[in-house]
Design a protein around this motif. Structure first.
Motif, PDB file in Angstrom:
ATOM      1  N   GLN A 149       8.545 -34.160 -10.518  1.00 28.78           N
ATOM      2  CA  GLN A 149       9.473 -35.079 -10.846  1.00 28.78           C
ATOM      3  C   GLN A 149      11.484 -34.138 -11.212  1.00 28.78           C
ATOM      4  O   GLN A 149      10.648 -33.460 -12.348  1.00 28.78           O
ATOM      5  CB  GLN A 149       9.139 -35.722 -11.451  1.00 28.78           C
ATOM      6  N   TYR A 198       1.851 -30.678 -15.782  1.00 25.82           N
ATOM      7  CA  TYR A 198       2.120 -31.165 -14.774  1.00 25.82           C
ATOM      8  C   TYR A 198       3.243 -29.852 -14.166  1.00 25.82           C
ATOM      9  O   TYR A 198       3.943 -29.850 -12.975  1.00 25.82           O
ATOM     10  CB  TYR A 198       3.104 -32.735 -14.907  1.00 25.82           C
ATOM     11  N   ARG A 199       3.459 -28.931 -15.335  1.00 23.45           N
ATOM     12  CA  ARG A 199       4.515 -28.014 -14.968  1.00 23.45           C
ATOM     13  C   ARG A 199       3.622 -27.357 -14.277  1.00 23.45           C
ATOM     14  O   ARG A 199       4.479 -26.371 -14.118  1.00 23.45           O
ATOM     15  CB  ARG A 199       4.695 -27.824 -16.515  1.00 23.45           C
ATOM     16  N   THR A 202      -9.096 -26.411 -22.721  1.00 19.19           N
ATOM     17  CA  THR A 202      -8.518 -26.267 -23.533  1.00 19.19           C
ATOM     18  C   THR A 202      -9.433 -27.624 -23.921  1.00 19.19           C
ATOM     19  O   THR A 202      -9.992 -28.463 -24.860  1.00 19.19           O
ATOM     20  CB  THR A 202      -7.631 -26.195 -23.849  1.00 19.19           C
ATOM     21  N   ASN A 236      16.485 -31.793 -16.065  1.00 26.05           N
ATOM     22  CA  ASN A 236      15.180 -31.157 -15.196  1.00 26.05           C
ATOM     23  C   ASN A 236      15.384 -30.956 -14.125  1.00 26.05           C
ATOM     24  O   ASN A 236      15.070 -31.961 -13.162  1.00 26.05           O
ATOM     25  CB  ASN A 236      14.095 -32.380 -16.174  1.00 26.05           C
ATOM     26  N   SER A 280      -1.061 -33.307 -19.932  1.00 25.08           N
ATOM     27  CA  SER A 280       0.272 -33.881 -20.065  1.00 25.08           C
ATOM     28  C   SER A 280       1.309 -31.990 -19.357  1.00 25.08           C
ATOM     29  O   SER A 280       2.352 -31.947 -18.235  1.00 25.08           O
ATOM     30  CB  SER A 280       1.451 -34.269 -20.848  1.00 25.08           C
ATOM     31  N   ASP A 281       1.210 -31.181 -20.084  1.00 23.20           N
ATOM     32  CA  ASP A 281       1.753 -30.099 -19.876  1.00 23.20           C
ATOM     33  C   ASP A 281       1.266 -29.127 -18.797  1.00 23.20           C
ATOM     34  O   ASP A 281       1.704 -28.335 -17.788  1.00 23.20           O
ATOM     35  CB  ASP A 281       1.209 -28.872 -20.967  1.00 23.20           C
ATOM     36  N   MET A 326      -0.892 -34.761 -24.688  1.00 18.28           N
ATOM     37  CA  MET A 326       0.364 -34.361 -24.466  1.00 18.28           C
ATOM     38  C   MET A 326       0.011 -32.874 -23.910  1.00 18.28           C
ATOM     39  O   MET A 326       1.052 -32.258 -23.328  1.00 18.28           O
ATOM     40  CB  MET A 326       1.001 -34.083 -26.157  1.00 18.28           C
ATOM     41  N   ALA A 327      -1.436 -32.487 -24.264  1.00 17.56           N
ATOM     42  CA  ALA A 327      -2.100 -31.323 -23.774  1.00 17.56           C
ATOM     43  C   ALA A 327      -2.333 -31.461 -22.004  1.00 17.56           C
ATOM     44  O   ALA A 327      -1.273 -30.753 -21.166  1.00 17.56           O
ATOM     45  CB  ALA A 327      -2.996 -31.201 -24.914  1.00 17.56           C
ATOM     46  N   TRP A 330      -5.109 -31.542 -32.259  1.00 15.53           N
ATOM     47  CA  TRP A 330      -6.351 -32.079 -31.915  1.00 15.53           C
ATOM     48  C   TRP A 330      -6.853 -33.186 -32.750  1.00 15.53           C
ATOM     49  O   TRP A 330      -8.559 -32.585 -33.170  1.00 15.53           O
ATOM     50  CB  TRP A 330      -7.897 -30.862 -31.565  1.00 15.53           C
ATOM     51  N   TYR A 347      -4.303 -19.450 -13.787  1.00 17.43           N
ATOM     52  CA  TYR A 347      -5.671 -19.023 -15.433  1.00 17.43           C
ATOM     53  C   TYR A 347      -4.816 -19.489 -16.215  1.00 17.43           C
ATOM     54  O   TYR A 347      -6.022 -20.419 -16.446  1.00 17.43           O
ATOM     55  CB  TYR A 347      -6.373 -17.499 -14.969  1.00 17.43           C
ATOM     56  N   SER A 348      -4.331 -19.759 -16.063  1.00 12.20           N
ATOM     57  CA  SER A 348      -2.648 -20.426 -17.442  1.00 12.20           C
ATOM     58  C   SER A 348      -3.329 -22.040 -17.443  1.00 12.20           C
ATOM     59  O   SER A 348      -3.821 -22.155 -18.497  1.00 12.20           O
ATOM     60  CB  SER A 348      -1.695 -20.012 -17.559  1.00 12.20           C
ATOM     61  N   TYR A 357       0.354 -24.869 -31.013  1.00  9.72           N
ATOM     62  CA  TYR A 357       0.891 -25.688 -29.987  1.00  9.72           C
ATOM     63  C   TYR A 357       2.194 -26.068 -29.935  1.00  9.72           C
ATOM     64  O   TYR A 357       2.838 -26.181 -30.334  1.00  9.72           O
ATOM     65  CB  TYR A 357       0.465 -26.968 -30.125  1.00  9.72           C
ATOM     66  N   GLU A 360       6.316 -25.258 -33.906  1.00  6.97           N
ATOM     67  CA  GLU A 360       5.146 -25.605 -33.354  1.00  6.97           C
ATOM     68  C   GLU A 360       3.961 -25.926 -34.213  1.00  6.97           C
ATOM     69  O   GLU A 360       3.920 -25.557 -35.381  1.00  6.97           O
ATOM     70  CB  GLU A 360       4.491 -24.346 -32.993  1.00  6.97           C
ATOM     71  N   THR A 392       2.670 -30.105 -24.957  1.00  6.38           N
ATOM     72  CA  THR A 392       2.363 -29.748 -25.718  1.00  6.38           C
ATOM     73  C   THR A 392       0.852 -28.448 -25.202  1.00  6.38           C
ATOM     74  O   THR A 392       0.343 -29.282 -24.023  1.00  6.38           O
ATOM     75  CB  THR A 392       1.445 -29.895 -26.914  1.00  6.38           C
ATOM     76  N   ARG A 434       2.246 -39.286 -12.550  1.00  8.09           N
ATOM     77  CA  ARG A 434       0.840 -39.417 -12.967  1.00  8.09           C
ATOM     78  C   ARG A 434       0.060 -39.199 -11.788  1.00  8.09           C
ATOM     79  O   ARG A 434       0.382 -39.750 -10.642  1.00  8.09           O
ATOM     80  CB  ARG A 434       0.240 -39.746 -13.813  1.00  8.09           C
ATOM     81  N   ARG A 478      -6.410 -22.710 -18.017  1.00  6.45           N
ATOM     82  CA  ARG A 478      -7.039 -22.155 -19.152  1.00  6.45           C
ATOM     83  C   ARG A 478      -6.540 -23.779 -19.953  1.00  6.45           C
ATOM     84  O   ARG A 478      -7.050 -24.383 -21.217  1.00  6.45           O
ATOM     85  CB  ARG A 478      -6.187 -20.963 -19.745  1.00  6.45           C
TER      86      ARG A 478
END
Lengths: 544, 1073
Positions: free
Chosen positions: A259, A51-52, A103, A265, A48-49, A45-46, A37, A95-96, B721, A30, B736, A193, A99
């Motif tokens: 997707q 989208y999950r 962030t 996936n 993009s997460d 990348m942050a 940052w 809430y995750s 991260y 990790e 990430t 996106r 956050r």
């Protein structure tokens, strides 16, 4: 000799005394605060997460409405029968995601030399997701805690619920920022996106939920007028059913999708929903849903001249066959038989633990190109979050409320009907079954259109019946399945105990026990949260 | 002089020795000689100058020649009696001119038998005699002398002689307990001088146990050490060990140290074990600091002895293992009958699914395909599984080097076709004294375990067995397997592919010991332990009955663990007069690394190629790798002091730093103090109460640490991260996310331990006990306290909450040599621990991992929490008047107590209804030898413990599954006194967590019984063997428990789909030559 020994001993001890293990260890898998940052890629990348956090499994929520019950003898969902308590709920995932968005806002300025255009695209997505999550939260829970920065553990005691209207206002500001910052289209490599259109569509959905007719109509219209989206097979060449198959992925009707791709996936919609033993028979449509489809002339079946209840699938809105798998159909090479007799095999009522509870199986999403028992658990079809038809119906509904029987409302709903070959609704010829002479007549027809167009797309019906205020009424009515009767017959097949089954006659299968009450319009605040913070009040009607 | 007899006695078969050294002090030389020869020197320190230096070099000399050589420059004379060598000053003996008196007497043992060959010596002189065949001695001694009477295996007696006369003397057998040396942290200690609580067993205890693991062998042998063996699976017949109760909600295992370095217990061949010590209190374990909170288990493997001839040992067993219990399912006819009843209970309007005709056919078997009656358990499970174990070892030594080498093989067949286990062990322990001040040693071991199973593993297969109804046929009429909508376990046997886990371990520990000064030793240790796991799974195409088994799959996973340990230990021992000091100082560094690679492919492939992924679809491949590292640096020390072996004192301290904690909180200091008072050494007992051989009072206080964080929290102090993936344009794209909330205040949990002990031995240690009372309090537990979901992160570990364990350990022993042929011993141990969560920091509530367990202040960890069942709704009146939980209750459903009296059964009507860890544990070991036979029996039990049986193990037709024997006694309108509520199919109304499903899991079991026959010596002499023993033994043969269908040690919240504990019958052979 002794001195020599001591020297040896010292020499011997030196390596142990001077070597020192390194106690500073950093994760190998990790990134850490020290390294993150720093550059634009980190922000991209942050974001993009997020989208999950888009929903995909909510198709299963059809059981939380009057459209379907679960197979596997689970009957109606607890949400629709009103049997649940505060400990069954959680909002941590929402809430995750919030956050993660917060962030991005808190950290993005640590990145130096970030060009504004790229940075705004990231911010636009973060605004969208934060707004989307707050919409999801207030729709479920009403007043909810609001935060626009990442919380620390020491902030916990100060958390309290913010009135829903205030959260709504903040959410709308976020949507506006998203609309402002997001591009109309992304490059091909970034397909998927959130776009400006998606942000406008989601804003329109949120406004509609709270009866803000003007905002809903305005933003639906903007999406319609953008020219970016259109109905799939709008010319009605008979491909409507393919809209729910993998081959439609990427089509212009989809405004926002999550997707998937087989094996990389994937998800398991078909494996779960297909009839036994090709799948787990997860969703069984109710008689109420089956009856919602008009006859082919555009008449509700209660008033229909051509509806034959002994042959209920003849002369119906073509969408009925797209949604509902019934006795006599062949799917995945299996001849579907639902009679509660041994001769029906595994698809017969009560013949198998996963067999139908209502006499119907779900058909929407059953893509013939996907082998259900293996690929059905590993499928690559995109999950649709918003599709264009929703904007047309949103516009029609909102416009009819703002300006009763407005021609543009007719036009919007009829686009949706025309693409499946259903006759247009109108207020000019009272002799036809499609006549809507009053605002309420059109309102009811539009509501029915929502139901049949988005049938078994579970993310919709359960919320529609709440915003229309009809949830208590439709959910407390008994849940019915098809009619059948067993009669003695000499022509009975061996093993059926001398009985044959006549379908669509006799009594309906009936499930009762719903106790949906007014307070069930809102979910209870999760008990685990209230246990930790006494400022979090409970919604009315739930154990305090 | 009477010394003449002495020579005639020792004249026969003297052993020979080789020994060489130069310029040693006489004292050191005598020590060396003692070690090499096994003889003991006797001398009067006032007469012998121990500081003079001597040298010698003899090869293959008799002992008397060697001693002559040793003493050639000293002017000392000597006598050899049995294994004692008495030194005397040749010049001064003649100078004894005091008045002599004549004494006579008989020396006998505690049974009154005369002791032949006992040594009677005047203290401080060389005047002495040996008892004759009647135990008689006669001696002229100076007036006022003290006689010392000694004999091997007996404690020395002293007697003052003032006048001539008859002095009969009774010798007491030397209790092993008192001279026993036990392994303690970073050293050994005489058991008599221990001030902490240490339990130990040695190789003898494992002698006739057909156990594959050391942990399983510990069960029942030590009070306060709770071993639970929940599985009898091949390769997994080990136990979980808890020492004196659970110290924390995050239960962790004791630290295991093998030959001084971090190791694992279950990879060792039990035949290699010399001893196992368990450090139970802080006084003994604080030297291991932060890893010691859950106790420490020290395993010592066998070593050779210098100067000992090579001995070859063989041990072999063959065992037959079978399940101790199995769920009893009903056959097809009963199933059909009860199914009909359940359907009607669910909906009275539904027709009966099975006709009378169907039930008749199920019962009479006239239609085996259409109406079968399949006992799926018997179709799949073998009656018993064969296990064999072979172990071969060689021990011995030359004059400088000692060695032990062993090889072992274990094979355990499983109860299902695909399941079995093989294990290979090898070990070499070497030790060599290079010069008189330098020694080196090497302990190496290797182990390889191969755990074979089908792709559908045993537990899944068992799950399929317990789910499929007896009315489903195995095959259709053409003989093809049927898939009746449920997995057919017979069709899966041997056809699904494989799941093979290979575990390997290589362990090498090298050390050098310097002895620069007398009493000072410096030891440097470097150890490398490498663990490797290779798990290969391959799913074949095993489609049957029209059901596709899906694509082939291959998964190859590799895991590596390395421990690099270095230690520097400095020991200094010194005595001044009556004061003895022992000092230990040490530094230890441990570096631990873990790496893994996981790969898989799906689709394509060939059933013949199960070992490679290459034939599977390359486009589907997935791989993962990663790992983590931990480093620790520790300083520790120990001070031992005793005054006259009477007043004992010990202090330990350890300072640990771990990479897991934030820099500011990294160091933890763990002190411990303990003291002992050997009352039996005081004159007031020695002189007045001869029957008391040992009486010792111990007191201890200390702190140990606990770092039991989740494995995902290797770096809890670093904000991280993590990577994930999402899709754009149908292509995976890396993302990430913030994966750890950092708690900067994190530090160790601390366990504070108070200990009070009393040890006693009476009547020549024929009877005695050891009692310890303790209290342990864990503070600052590392809890993952729930945090608000609104924060949006997983909860980090926080220091909060306390747990207390209070209890006692008691061990009572009795042993007796009844006569020459018969000897027996009884050892009973019992332990009680009261475990209580004393502080949950306002987070009392359900255990997030299992909703049956709750964490509540004032209650133990592992408390079951639920409703209190109170019979059934028997009548319509009941149904109308009695409070209900859901409102949909029907006749025959379970009633619950309305604890708060609010006329509703709601969450407030729940309470603690049981616990999953026993408060009381006990063991009883009986052993006897009669002539060439030996017999032993070990009973073990646990009490005040419950088990919760759920799903297939409890409910009727669960998940469209089977019915159990207990369901026959279901509630019906006629049977109100039923043991099961009304039968249902899918209704879950009775499944709420309640006392109804909880069963008392207390038990007593015959853990081991064995009968051995040692072949007589005269026969062995003929074939050149030293020892040969044949034995039969049984493990878990008898169990008394209230549970039906499940083993009392099985998991305490279970649906039954696991490998049951096994009972074993074993025949074994042990040989030494």
């Amino acid at each position: 000799m002794k001195i020599r020994n001591i020297l040896y001993a010292i020499a011997f001890m030196m390596p142990a005394l001077t070597s020192c293990v390194d106690l500073e260890r950093y994760p190998l898998e990790e990134l850490s605060d020290v390294t993150y940052w720093k550059e634009p890629k980190d922000a991209e990348m942050a974001v993009s997460d997020l989208y999950r956090s888009l929903p995909y499994w909510d198709v299963d929520d059809a059981i939380n409405s009057d459209d379907a019950v679960h197979g596997i003898k689970w009957a109606a969902g607890n949400i629709s029968i009103g049997v649940y308590d505060p400990s069954d709920f959680s909002w941590s995932d929402n809430y995750s995601a919030i956050r993660k968005a917060n962030t991005v806002f808190a950290k993005i300025d640590n990145i130096t030399g970030y060009n504004t255009a790229d940075k705004n695209k990231v911010l636009g997505q973060a605004h969208f997701f934060r707004a989307f999550q707050y919409f999801t939260l207030i729709r479920q829970f009403g007043d909810v805690p609001y935060t626009d920065s990442p919380l620390n553990l020491s902030d916990q005691d100060g958390v309290k619920r913010m009135p829903r209207d205030e959260v709504y206002a903040k959410m709308m500001t976020d949507f506006d920022k998203a609309v402002e910052y997001l591009p109309v289209n992304w490059s091909a490599a970034e397909y998927g996106r959130v776009t400006k259109g998606a942000a406008m569509a989601m804003k329109s959905r949120a406004a509609l939920y709270y009866n803000k007719w003007d905002v809903a109509a305005e933003y639906a219209k903007k999406v319609i007028d953008s020219g970016v989206y259109s109905l799939y097979d709008k010319e009605n060449t008979g491909k409507y059913q393919e809209l729910f198959w993998e081959k439609a992925d990427g089509c212009d009707e989809f405004i926002l999708v999550r997707q998937f791709k087989e094996s990389e996936n994937s998800w398991y919609l078909i494996g779960w929903e297909a009839f036994p033993t090709k799948g787990w028979g997860g969703i069984n449509p109710t008689q109420s849903l089956v009856d919602a489809f008009e006859d082919i002339e555009g008449s509700p079946i209660a008033q229909s001249k051509i509806y034959n209840e002994k042959k209920p699938f003849e002369n119906r809105d073509p969408r009925l066959e797209v949604n509902v798998l019934h006795d006599g159909e062949v799917m995945y090479g299996v001849n579907i038989k639902v009679a509660p007799l041994k001769s029906s095999g595994v698809t017969g009522i009560g013949q198998h633990g996963d067999a139908t509870a209502t006499g119907y199986y779900q058909q929407k999403w059953l893509d013939p190109s996907i082998e259900p028992s293996s690929k059905g658990w590993d499928m690559g079809k995109d999950a649709v979050v918003i599709r264009y038809a929703e904007m047309l119906l949103t516009y029609a509904e909102a416009k009819n409320e703002l300006s009763p029987l407005d021609p543009s409302a007719f036009d919007a709903v009829n686009q949706v009907r025309k693409r499946v070959g259903m006759p247009e609704l109108q207020n000019t010829d009272a002799s036809k079954p499609t006549y809507c002479g009053t605002q309420d007549a059109l309102r009811q027809r539009i509501r029915n259109e929502w139901r049949v167009e988005f049938a078994l797309e579970g993310g919709k019906r359960q919320w529609d019946i709440r915003r229309w205020g009809i949830a208590k009424e439709v959910l407390n009515a008994p849940f019915l399945g098809l009619k059948y009767k067993l009669v003695d017959s000499s022509s009975a097949v061996d093993g059926d105990g001398g009985k044959i089954c006549i379908l669509y006659e006799g009594e309906n299968i009936k499930l009762t026990g719903s106790k949906y009450e007014d307070h069930n319009y809102l979910y209870p605040i999760p008990q685990s949260e209230r246990d930790l913070n006494s400022n979090l009040t409970q919604n009315p009607g739930y154990p305090n | 002089m009477s010394f003449l007899n002495v020579f005639s006695q020792t004249g026969k078969a003297e052993k020979t020795i080789s020994i060489q050294f130069s310029n040693l002090s006489l004292q050191a030389a005598l020590n060396r000689f003692e070690q090499a020869s096994g003889y003991t020197f006797f001398y009067d320190a006032a007469q012998v100058n121990l500081q003079q230096t001597v040298s010698m070099d003899v090869k293959q000399a008799t002992v008397s020649k060697a001693v002559t050589e040793l003493l050639k420059s000293t002017g000392l004379g000597f006598e050899i009696v049995n294994l004692q060598i008495t030194l005397f000053n040749k010049k001064s003996t003649a100078a004894q001119q005091k008045k002599e008196v004549r004494v006579t007497g008989v020396v006998s043992d505690d049974t009154g038998e005369p002791v032949i060959g006992a040594n009677v010596l005047v203290q401080g002189t060389t005047i002495g005699a040996i008892t004759d065949i009647d135990g008689r001695y006669m001696l002229n001694v100076p007036e006022g002398s003290t006689l010392v009477i000694s004999y091997i295996g007996y404690t020395n007696r002293e007697i003052k002689v003032n006048v001539a006369g008859n002095y009969d003397i009774r010798l007491k057998e030397d209790s092993e307990m008192l001279n026993e040396v036990v392994v303690v942290g970073y050293g050994t200690q005489k058991k008599a001088n221990l001030t902490g609580s240490v339990a130990s067993i040695n190789a003898d205890a494992l002698e006739s146990r057909a156990v594959a693991s050391v942990s399983a062998a510990l069960a029942g042998t030590m009070p306060g050490v709770t071993t639970i063996q929940s599985s009898g699976a091949p390769g997994a017949q080990s136990g979980s060990i808890t020492i004196r109760g659970k110290n924390s909600i995050n239960a962790a295992s004791p630290l295991v140290i093998v030959d001084g370095v971090p190791g694992s217990m279950d990879s060792i061949d039990p035949n290699d074990i010399e001893s196992v010590s368990v450090l139970k209190d802080a006084a003994s374990s604080a030297i291991y600091g932060v890893q010691a909170a859950n106790g420490v288990i020290l395993v010592t493997t066998k070593k050779g002895k210098t100067g000992q001839r090579a001995r070859v040992n063989y041990s072999g067993t063959v065992s037959w293992a079978s399940p101790t219990a199995r769920l009893q399912f009903l056959g097809a006819a009963d199933y059909a009958m009860l199914y009909n009843e359940a359907v009607k209970n669910e909906n009275p309007n539904d027709p009966y699914p099975f006709s009378e005709e169907d039930i008749r056919k199920f019962r009479d078997g006239s239609d085996p395909v259409g109406h079968p009656d399949v006992d799926w358990y018997n179709e799949v499970m073998k009656k018993s599984a064969l296990e064999t174990q072979h172990s071969l070892s060689v021990t011995g030594g030359t004059d400088k080097t000692s060695y032990m080498a062993s090889l072992a093989y274990l094979y355990q067949d499983g109860l299902s076709q695909d399941k079995n286990y093989e294990r290979y062990n090898g070990r070499i322990n070497l030790n060599s004294q290079i010069t008189d001040w330098l020694a080196w040693g090497l302990n190496t071991s290797a182990y390889r375990g191969i755990d074979n199973d089908g792709f559908v593993t045993f537990n899944e297969l068992m799950h399929h067995v317990i789910r499929i109804p007896p009315t489903n046929p195995i095959r259709d009429k053409d003989g093809n397997f049927v898939h009746p909508g449920k997995d057919n376990p017979v069709a899966e046997q041997g056809r699904t592919g494989m799941d093979r886990i290979l575990n390997q371990q290589l362990n090498a520990t090298a050390y050098l010991t310097l002895t620069p000064l007398e009493g000072l030793s410096i030891k440097g240790v470097y150890s490398l332990r490498h663990d490797y796991r290779d798990r290969r799974r391959f799913k074949k195409d095993y489609s049957y009955g029209g059901q596709s088994s899906g694509k082939r799959e291959g998964h190859h996973n590799y895991y590596n663990w390395n421990w690099y340990t270095s230690q520097l230990l400095v020991n200094y021992n010194k005595s001044f007069g009556k004061h003895s000091f022992g000092l230990l100082g040490g530094i230890e560094q441990v570096e631990y690394t873990y790496r893994y690679t996981e790969t898989s492919r799906t689709g394509g492939g060939n059933d013949a190629l199960t070992e490679s992924l290459n034939t599977l679809d390359a486009s589907s491949q997935k791989n993962n790798d990663g790992g983590h590292e931990i480093a620790r640096l520790s300083y520790f020390g120990r001070l031992q002091y005793d005054y006259e072996n009477k007043y004992l004192f010990e202090a330990n301290i350890r300072s640990d730093a771990s990479s897991r904690f934030p820099k500011e909180n990294r160091w933890g200091v763990f002190p411990a103090f303990s003291a002992g008072w050997r009352l039996s050494e005081e004159a007031f007992i020695k002189d007045n109460a001869e029957w008391i051989n040992n009486l010792k009072l111990r007191l201890g206080w200390g702190k140990t640490g606990n770092e039991e964080l989740k494995n995902t929290d290797i770096y809890p102090s670093v904000g991280t991260y993590a990577y994930n993936k999402t899709m754009f344009n149908h292509t995976l794209s890396a993302t990430t996310y913030e994966s750890r909330y950092v708690n900067p205040n994190l530090k160790w949990a601390t366990v504070t331990n108070y200990e009070l002990g009393l040890e006693a031995g009476f009547l020549n240690n024929m009877l005695g006990f050891e009692l310890s009372l303790y209290k342990k309090r864990t503070n600052d537990m590392l809890l993952y306290l729930p945090i608000l979901g609104v924060v949006g992160m997983d909860a980090p570990a926080q220091n909060a909450g306390s747990v207390e364990n209070k209890g006692f350990d008691l061990n009572i022993f009795h042993n007796k040599q009844v006569n020459k042929d018969l000897k027996y011993s009884v050892n009973f141990n019992v332990a009680y621990v009261k475990n209580e969560i004393t502080d949950m920091n306002h987070t009392e509530g359900v255990d997030p991992d299992n909703d049956k367990y709750w964490r509540l202040e004032g209650h133990p960890i592992g408390s079951f929490y639920g409703y209190v069942a109170n019979g059934y709704f028997n009548t319509e009146d009941d149904l109308k008047n009695y409070p209900k939980r859901t409102g949909s209750e029907k006749l025959g459903d379970i009633k619950y107590k309305d604890l708060d009296g609010n006329k509703k059964i709601d969450s407030a009507d729940r309470q603690v209804i049981g616990q999953n860890f026993p408060s009381w544990t006990a063991g009883l070991n009986l052993a006897a030898t009669y002539k060439d036979f030996d017999f032993s029996m070990l009973w073990q039990g646990a009490f005040d413990v419950d088990a919760y049986y759920t799903m297939e193990a409890a409910y009727s037709f669960f998940n469209s599954g089977k019915v159990l024997k207990r369901h026959l006694d279901r509630w019906t309108p006629q049977n109100h006194n039923a043991s099961y509520p009304r039968l249902t199919l899918g209704s879950k109304i009775n499944y709420s967590t309640s006392s109804f499903w909880l069963q008392d899991a207390s038990y007593v079991r015959l853990k081991n019984i064995s009968l051995g026959y040692n072949l007589p010596k005269r026969f062995l002499d003929k074939i050149g063997f030293e020892r040969m023993k044949l034995y039969v033994a049984g493990e878990n043969l008898i169990t008394f428990s209230g549970l039906e269908g499940l083993d009392p040690e099985s998991p305490s919240d279970t649906r039954g789909n696991f490998y049951s504990n096994v009972k074993k019958v074993t025949i074994g052979l042990k040989m030494t030559f």
